[in-house]
Structure formats: C-alpha cells, structure tokens
Design a protein around this motif. Sequence first.
Motif, PDB file in Angstrom:
ATOM      1  N   GLN A   9       0.831  -1.199   0.000  1.00 37.48           N
ATOM      2  CA  GLN A   9       0.000   0.000   0.000  1.00 37.48           C
ATOM      3  C   GLN A   9       0.873   1.260   0.000  1.00 37.48           C
ATOM      4  O   GLN A   9       0.585   2.227  -0.703  1.00 37.48           O
ATOM      5  CB  GLN A   9      -0.930   0.003   1.220  1.00 37.48           C
ATOM      6  CG  GLN A   9      -2.086  -0.977   1.127  1.00 37.48           C
ATOM      7  CD  GLN A   9      -2.965  -0.918   2.358  1.00 37.48           C
ATOM      8  OE1 GLN A   9      -2.473  -0.812   3.480  1.00 37.48           O
ATOM      9  NE2 GLN A   9      -4.273  -1.003   2.160  1.00 37.48           N
ATOM     10  N   GLY A  10       1.929   1.232   0.807  1.00 38.78           N
ATOM     11  CA  GLY A  10       2.831   2.376   0.852  1.00 38.78           C
ATOM     12  C   GLY A  10       3.518   2.615  -0.482  1.00 38.78           C
ATOM     13  O   GLY A  10       3.674   3.763  -0.909  1.00 38.78           O
ATOM     14  N   ILE A  11       3.927   1.542  -1.148  1.00 39.03           N
ATOM     15  CA  ILE A  11       4.572   1.674  -2.457  1.00 39.03           C
ATOM     16  C   ILE A  11       3.621   2.312  -3.463  1.00 39.03           C
ATOM     17  O   ILE A  11       4.000   3.206  -4.230  1.00 39.03           O
ATOM     18  CB  ILE A  11       5.055   0.297  -2.953  1.00 39.03           C
ATOM     19  CG1 ILE A  11       6.213  -0.200  -2.073  1.00 39.03           C
ATOM     20  CG2 ILE A  11       5.491   0.374  -4.419  1.00 39.03           C
ATOM     21  CD1 ILE A  11       6.661  -1.607  -2.373  1.00 39.03           C
ATOM     22  N   VAL A  12       2.368   1.851  -3.451  1.00 36.64           N
ATOM     23  CA  VAL A  12       1.363   2.421  -4.347  1.00 36.64           C
ATOM     24  C   VAL A  12       1.152   3.908  -4.037  1.00 36.64           C
ATOM     25  O   VAL A  12       1.062   4.748  -4.943  1.00 36.64           O
ATOM     26  CB  VAL A  12       0.035   1.656  -4.239  1.00 36.64           C
ATOM     27  CG1 VAL A  12      -1.071   2.371  -5.014  1.00 36.64           C
ATOM     28  CG2 VAL A  12       0.196   0.233  -4.754  1.00 36.64           C
ATOM     29  N   LEU A  13       1.102   4.241  -2.742  1.00 41.54           N
ATOM     30  CA  LEU A  13       0.932   5.636  -2.350  1.00 41.54           C
ATOM     31  C   LEU A  13       2.115   6.483  -2.824  1.00 41.54           C
ATOM     32  O   LEU A  13       1.938   7.595  -3.329  1.00 41.54           O
ATOM     33  CB  LEU A  13       0.808   5.739  -0.829  1.00 41.54           C
ATOM     34  CG  LEU A  13      -0.502   5.259  -0.210  1.00 41.54           C
ATOM     35  CD1 LEU A  13      -0.381   5.212   1.301  1.00 41.54           C
ATOM     36  CD2 LEU A  13      -1.656   6.159  -0.616  1.00 41.54           C
ATOM     37  N   GLY A  14       3.329   5.957  -2.663  1.00 45.06           N
ATOM     38  CA  GLY A  14       4.515   6.694  -3.082  1.00 45.06           C
ATOM     39  C   GLY A  14       4.518   6.976  -4.570  1.00 45.06           C
ATOM     40  O   GLY A  14       4.848   8.089  -5.002  1.00 45.06           O
ATOM     41  N   ILE A  15       4.123   5.990  -5.352  1.00 43.95           N
ATOM     42  CA  ILE A  15       4.061   6.186  -6.803  1.00 43.95           C
ATOM     43  C   ILE A  15       2.943   7.164  -7.161  1.00 43.95           C
ATOM     44  O   ILE A  15       3.097   8.025  -8.028  1.00 43.95           O
ATOM     45  CB  ILE A  15       3.846   4.838  -7.514  1.00 43.95           C
ATOM     46  CG1 ILE A  15       5.071   3.935  -7.309  1.00 43.95           C
ATOM     47  CG2 ILE A  15       3.583   5.038  -9.005  1.00 43.95           C
ATOM     48  CD1 ILE A  15       4.904   2.537  -7.851  1.00 43.95           C
ATOM     49  N   ALA A  16       1.798   7.035  -6.477  1.00 45.44           N
ATOM     50  CA  ALA A  16       0.650   7.903  -6.759  1.00 45.44           C
ATOM     51  C   ALA A  16       0.976   9.370  -6.490  1.00 45.44           C
ATOM     52  O   ALA A  16       0.524  10.266  -7.218  1.00 45.44           O
ATOM     53  CB  ALA A  16      -0.556   7.471  -5.929  1.00 45.44           C
ATOM     54  N   ILE A  17       1.770   9.631  -5.462  1.00 46.44           N
ATOM     55  CA  ILE A  17       2.152  11.007  -5.140  1.00 46.44           C
ATOM     56  C   ILE A  17       3.206  11.528  -6.109  1.00 46.44           C
ATOM     57  O   ILE A  17       3.172  12.682  -6.542  1.00 46.44           O
ATOM     58  CB  ILE A  17       2.671  11.093  -3.687  1.00 46.44           C
ATOM     59  CG1 ILE A  17       1.528  10.850  -2.694  1.00 46.44           C
ATOM     60  CG2 ILE A  17       3.314  12.439  -3.422  1.00 46.44           C
ATOM     61  CD1 ILE A  17       0.460  11.921  -2.692  1.00 46.44           C
ATOM     62  N   ALA A  18       4.165  10.668  -6.476  1.00 44.83           N
ATOM     63  CA  ALA A  18       5.289  11.108  -7.300  1.00 44.83           C
ATOM     64  C   ALA A  18       4.954  11.206  -8.782  1.00 44.83           C
ATOM     65  O   ALA A  18       5.509  12.051  -9.493  1.00 44.83           O
ATOM     66  CB  ALA A  18       6.475  10.159  -7.106  1.00 44.83           C
ATOM     67  N   ALA A  19       4.056  10.333  -9.264  1.00 43.26           N
ATOM     68  CA  ALA A  19       3.857  10.186 -10.705  1.00 43.26           C
ATOM     69  C   ALA A  19       3.255  11.400 -11.420  1.00 43.26           C
ATOM     70  O   ALA A  19       3.661  11.685 -12.550  1.00 43.26           O
ATOM     71  CB  ALA A  19       3.005   8.947 -10.982  1.00 43.26           C
TER      72      ALA A  19
END
Length: 217
Positions: A9-19
């Motif tokens: 979930q954290g990885i998905v959140l990190g990508i969602a914020i950065a992308a």
Amino acid sequence: MHELVVLLQGIVLGIAIAAPVGPIGLLCIRRTLQYGPAMGFFTGFGAAVADTIFGAIAAFGVSAALDFLQGHEVAFQLIGGIFLLVVAIRTFRKKPEEDEREADKAADTPSWLGGFMTGLSLTLTNPATIMAFIAIFAGFGLGGNLGRVDASTLVAGVFIGACTWWMSLSMGVAAVRHRISDERLTLLNHCTGVALAGFGLWALGMAFTGMAGWAMG
C-alpha cells in the motif's frame, strides 16, 4: 502477510504522489536529458525524501506538524513560488552547450547534491503535498490510527515507491536521449521554464489570496 500488504500500500501511495507531472517531474526529465540519469534521479530523490517526511506526518498523525504546515501555508507558498520562478528563469535561458560545459567543469557529487536539494526544497515548500497524502490516506482507510509498526512500514513503502518512480522516469528518459537534438533540448528548456513559471505564479497567487483573506478578515 499483513505487513507485506501495508508495505505494498505504501509503495502504491509513493508512486501515486510522485507520478503526476509537476515541477519536479519536469526538472527530472530536463536534467536527465542534459546531465544524465543520475542527475535526474537525484532531483527526484530529493522529492522522494520530502514525500517520505510528509508521509510520516500523515501516517503517524502528528497533529503539531500538521497545524504548523497549515498555519504557515502562505509562507510556504511564497517561498516555493519565488524559488520556482528563479528556477524557471534559469531553465528558460539555458542552452544545451552551456549545460555540457558546466557538466565538464563540475564534479559529480556537488551536481547530484544540488539536484537533491532542489527536489527536496521545492517539495517541502509545497504544502499541497501533505494535503494530498492526507486525502489519499483517507481514501485507503489509513491515517493517524495506525500502529507504530504499520505506520513505519507504510512510510517505508512510500519511500520505495517514490524512489522507484524517479528511477524509472530518469532511466526511461535517458534511454531516448540520443534521439533528441540540441534544438529540441532548447525547446524543452523553454517549455519547462514556462511551465515552472506557471507553477510559481500559481503558488504566489494562492499566497496573495491568503494574505488578502487575512487582511479582509
């Protein structure tokens, strides 16, 4: 298994914020094309560190930090807006041959550090990032009610996700660098400069609107 789910979930959140393409994404692309993938990555890495800090504030529910950010939002917008305008002007005026000369003269470490500090500073002075984290955390059903282990795992995932995105972006852009002429790089500098100026003016406009609201209130 539970911790693995939280990490994902954290990885998905990190990508969602950065992308989403914003000031840091534009700078990462430009610097990758003109300085190489390491420079582009370190620009994004600075943003990833800032995202991790904001993610930790949201995950651990640090109310004092949230209150500070919200209470000084106008100041952050002013600083960030001015910083963006300065970067925009420098970017617009850059020519590919100047970048090559600078790259030949500069040592790798200071250049990477400069890229890191730019990404870190621009992201830290953008209070919208922490608000985005809070909104996305709420959408995932997460927040300050997480235990310490889950919160730490989630924040680690955010860092991994953001770094993965910036690494993928810089490597992908570097792979097509040889197909881009100096004329197109100059055009990219102009387009990036205009876009960054737009972000900067928007931040300053929000700051002035906030100050006007205080004055009228």
